[in-house]
Design an enzyme around this catalytic site. Structure first.
Site, mmCIF file in Angstrom:
data_model
loop_
_atom_site.group_PDB
_atom_site.id
_atom_site.type_symbol
_atom_site.label_atom_id
_atom_site.label_comp_id
_atom_site.label_asym_id
_atom_site.label_seq_id
_atom_site.Cartn_x
_atom_site.Cartn_y
_atom_site.Cartn_z
ATOM 1 N N LYS A 114 -28.246 43.378 71.367
ATOM 2 C CA LYS A 114 -27.869 43.684 72.549
ATOM 3 C C LYS A 114 -26.383 43.726 72.891
ATOM 4 C CE LYS A 114 -28.667 42.245 77.515
ATOM 5 N NZ LYS A 114 -27.429 42.483 77.885
ATOM 6 N N CYS A 421 9.349 29.760 83.818
ATOM 7 C CA CYS A 421 10.904 29.398 83.414
ATOM 8 C C CYS A 421 11.723 30.284 84.398
ATOM 9 C CB CYS A 421 11.038 29.655 82.184
ATOM 10 S SG CYS A 421 12.780 29.746 81.674
#
Length: 660
Positions: A114, A421
């Site tokens: 599947k 940052c």
């Protein structure tokens, strides 16, 4: 070459390229080199350019993406694309088998992997691919033909095909393509996809087929929906028939007893991580087509098939450390270092911790015993903490307040959970910062693509955007793929950028929430970079469309030591810090305009410039915050939405009168 010869040559090249597509993408048995294939493709492209009347809509040249669409058209499926009944244990599957054998005592099954992807229907008329559609709700889907053409394993023409043929398949993204895509997403500062299925679905629904082509999708055909005039006895026969017509068909195993079905499902589960694509289960189908017709379907799914779903594998290990990585966008990403554990086919030594909120919510600490799994069978993540095994010395974990790479302060996004940052010269962000600094909307420096920027960084020729203005052009010329001419062109472009308006420099800085439009307004209002640097909160928030958060971002950016160093070096290099224009008439201050339709009195750029010159801004979509919509000829959905929301609509003449 006369037109008849051109037509024959186009047909020959098309056949050859389709043959080699099949050899490479379906059979994994290429017969020519990539170089020879590309040369043949370019030859076809050139012929189609010279003789467009012979260019086919299913030409191999369309594999790289056709014209972008404005929207997807709805498609009603000729044969419904049904979903399957899920079972989660062998006991449930045995119940399914027992119920089915009440009507089909001699039942024979096919067992197939599947594939975890997106279901589509492909339609062929007289052997030509004419349309492809998503499953949708099973009855109505969306036409994604142009995107499906970019999948090289889908044949565009079929030999010995019925007048009409419809097949169903699963579009997926191979693991290698998924990893490459996420690397690109991360480098571009864009959100990464959680798993290949999401990536495949998002790629197939791109309005621009060139994007789908870049994603390198694939497909496995698992069902024959319709074949005019052709009769079959079993599902296996239909798959063999489709394989003979060069489709890439799902592998299957025929099982006659339930024990054989269970054994095959277990075998698939054990080997699924060796596949190049994701599967999340196994599909068990009655092989007899007449038996299927007798059993029929419920309102939700066919009675003759079931999907066995594999449970996600979970293992227990010890979290030994937490390390923090800084991405190209400056986002701090915590990563758990764990004791090695074999999980989902690989040895796992680390796992994502996403962000501070995730760590806090699950109370994850260094030294904890944790349960780990692969999210979407790809990315390892911590599921839960076994707190009864927690060491006494374990303490709550907090991300650092300063960047571990450059030491700049870390700030939290106002509209999200990311910690970022703030360093303007942070090495971890250098590649992305440079790419943004030289981009068209910023300093507009030609000749510096991302690959060249990475070369400059690798050779240590550049460590901040300011280094562009002291670049060693001889060293640049010596880089792979460059030369004296490229170096001279780059020098001219860099020198020209020194004269840019202040607004471009402000945009290039990459201050959060200061994009092209905000940069123009700030430059016009303050007139110089020095004046802007000295502005306080009151002065900044007095500027139209600059709120408190944006003002805080500006103040914090200029307060950073790295930012001040960058500004000082740019000043020394002779980069312009002055604005070439000022806003003296603010009649449009605080107003947002949307332009739609074909404008005759102005170009889009001219209308935008006039709005911005009076302190307004231009948006690309209509919302409740839109002040006015300027509508030209053939205005479409934006005009409709403006009317629905009660937004003021102006003709071009009315807009002109406002300007005067």
């Amino acid at each position: 070459m006369d037109t008849r010869d051109a037509k024959l040559e186009i047909e020959r090249l098309t056949r050859q390229l389709e043959y080699h597509n099949h050899q490479y993408y379906v059979l994994d048995d290429p017969k020519i080199s990539d170089y020879d294939y590309d040369h043949m493709l370019r030859e076809l492209e050139e012929l189609e350019r010279q003789y467009p009347q012979y260019a086919s809509p299913i030409s191999p040249t369309r594999r790289v993406g056709g014209q972008a669409l404005s929207q997807f058209v709805k498609v009603r499926h000729a044969v419904p694309l049904e979903s399957l009944q899920d079972v989660f244990s062998y006991d449930e599957l045995r119940e399914f088998d027992a119920h089915l054998r009440e009507q089909e005592p001699d039942a024979e099954y096919t067992v197939e992997p599947k594939v975890d992807g997106l279901s589509v229907a492909l339609e062929y008329v007289d052997g030509q691919f004419v349309r492809g559609a998503t499953r949708g709700d099973g009855l109505v889907g969306e036409d994604v033909t142009e995107n499906l053409k970019t999948i090289r394993s889908i044949p565009m023409t079929l030999e010995h095909a019925p007048a009409r043929l419809i097949v169903r398949g699963e579009v997926f993204m191979p693991r290698a393509s998924f990893e490459a895509l996420n690397q690109q997403q991360e480098a571009a500062g864009k959100p990464m996809f959680a798993n290949p299925r999401n990536a495949a679905a998002g790629s197939l629904r791109q309005l621009d087929p060139t994007i789908a082509a870049q994603r390198r999708l694939d497909i496995l055909i698992f069902n024959l929906q319709l074949a005019d005039g052709v009769q079959f006895q079993t599902h296996a026969e239909t798959l063999d028939y489709l394989r003979e017509r060069k489709f890439k068909v799902i592998p299957y195993t025929i099982c006659r007893e339930f024990d054989a079905v269970q054994t095959q499902i277990a075998r698939l589960g054990e080997t699924r991580y060796e596949l190049s694509y994701d599967i999340d289960g196994a599909v068990v189908k009655l092989n007899s087509l007449s038996g299927r017709a007798r059993m029929g379907s419920t309102a939700k799914f066919p009675r003759w098939a079931a999907a066995f779903k594999y449970p996600p594998e979970v293992k227990t290990t010890v979290l030994q450390d937490i390390v923090v990585q800084v991405g190209r966008t400056g986002v701090l990403t915590p990563r758990a270092v764990v004791a090695p554990v074999h999980l989902a086919g690989t040895t796992v030594t680390s796992a994502t911790l996403h962000n501070q909120d995730f760590i806090t919510e699950k109370d994850i600490r260094i030294g904890d015993t944790v349960k780990i799994r692969k999210a979407g069978e790809i990315i390892p993540e911590i599921l839960e903490v076994e707190k009864d095994k927690r060491p006494a010395e374990a303490v709550p974990y907090l991300l650092p307040s300063r960047c571990p790479v450059c030491g700049a302060p870390v700030v939290r996004d106002d509209d999200g959970v990311a910690m970022r940052c703030s360093g303007a010269e942070c090495p971890a962000q250098l590649s992305r910062n440079l790419a943004h600094f030289v981009s068209r909307e910023a300093m507009n420096i030609d000749g510096l693509g991302s690959a060249i920027i990475d070369q400059l960084i690798e050779k240590k020729l550049i460590s901040t955007p300011a280094d562009l203005y002291t670049l060693d052009y001889e060293a640049f010329a010596a880089l792979e793929g460059q030369g004296k001419k490229s170096a001279e062109n780059l020098r001219r472009s860099i020198e020209a950028s020194k004269e840019n308006d202040l607004s471009r420099l402000l945009c290039a800085f990459g201050i959060r929430q200061v994009g092209v439009k905000a940069a123009k307004v700030l430059a016009a209002v303050f007139g110089s970079l020095d004046a802007l640097m000295q502005a306080d909160m009151d002065a900044l928030t007095a500027v139209p469309d600059v709120g408190q958060t944006t003002a805080e971002n500006i103040i914090q950016w200029f307060a950073s030591e790295q930012s001040r160093d960058l500004v000082q070096r740019l000043r020394a290099a002779g980069v312009n810090f002055e604005s070439h224009s000022t806003v003296t008439d603010t009649r449009f201050a605080g107003k947002t305009f949307v332009l739609t339709g074909a404008l005759s009195l102005f170009t889009r750029d001219e209308a935008t410039a006039k709005i911005e010159a009076f302190g307004g801004k231009v948006a690309s979509s209509v919302s409740k915050k839109t002040s006015c919509v300027v509508a030209g000829e053939n205005a479409g959905s934006k005009l409709k939405k403006a009317n629905e929301l009660g937004v003021r609509v102006l003709s071009e003449q009315e807009f002109l009168e406002m300007l005067q």
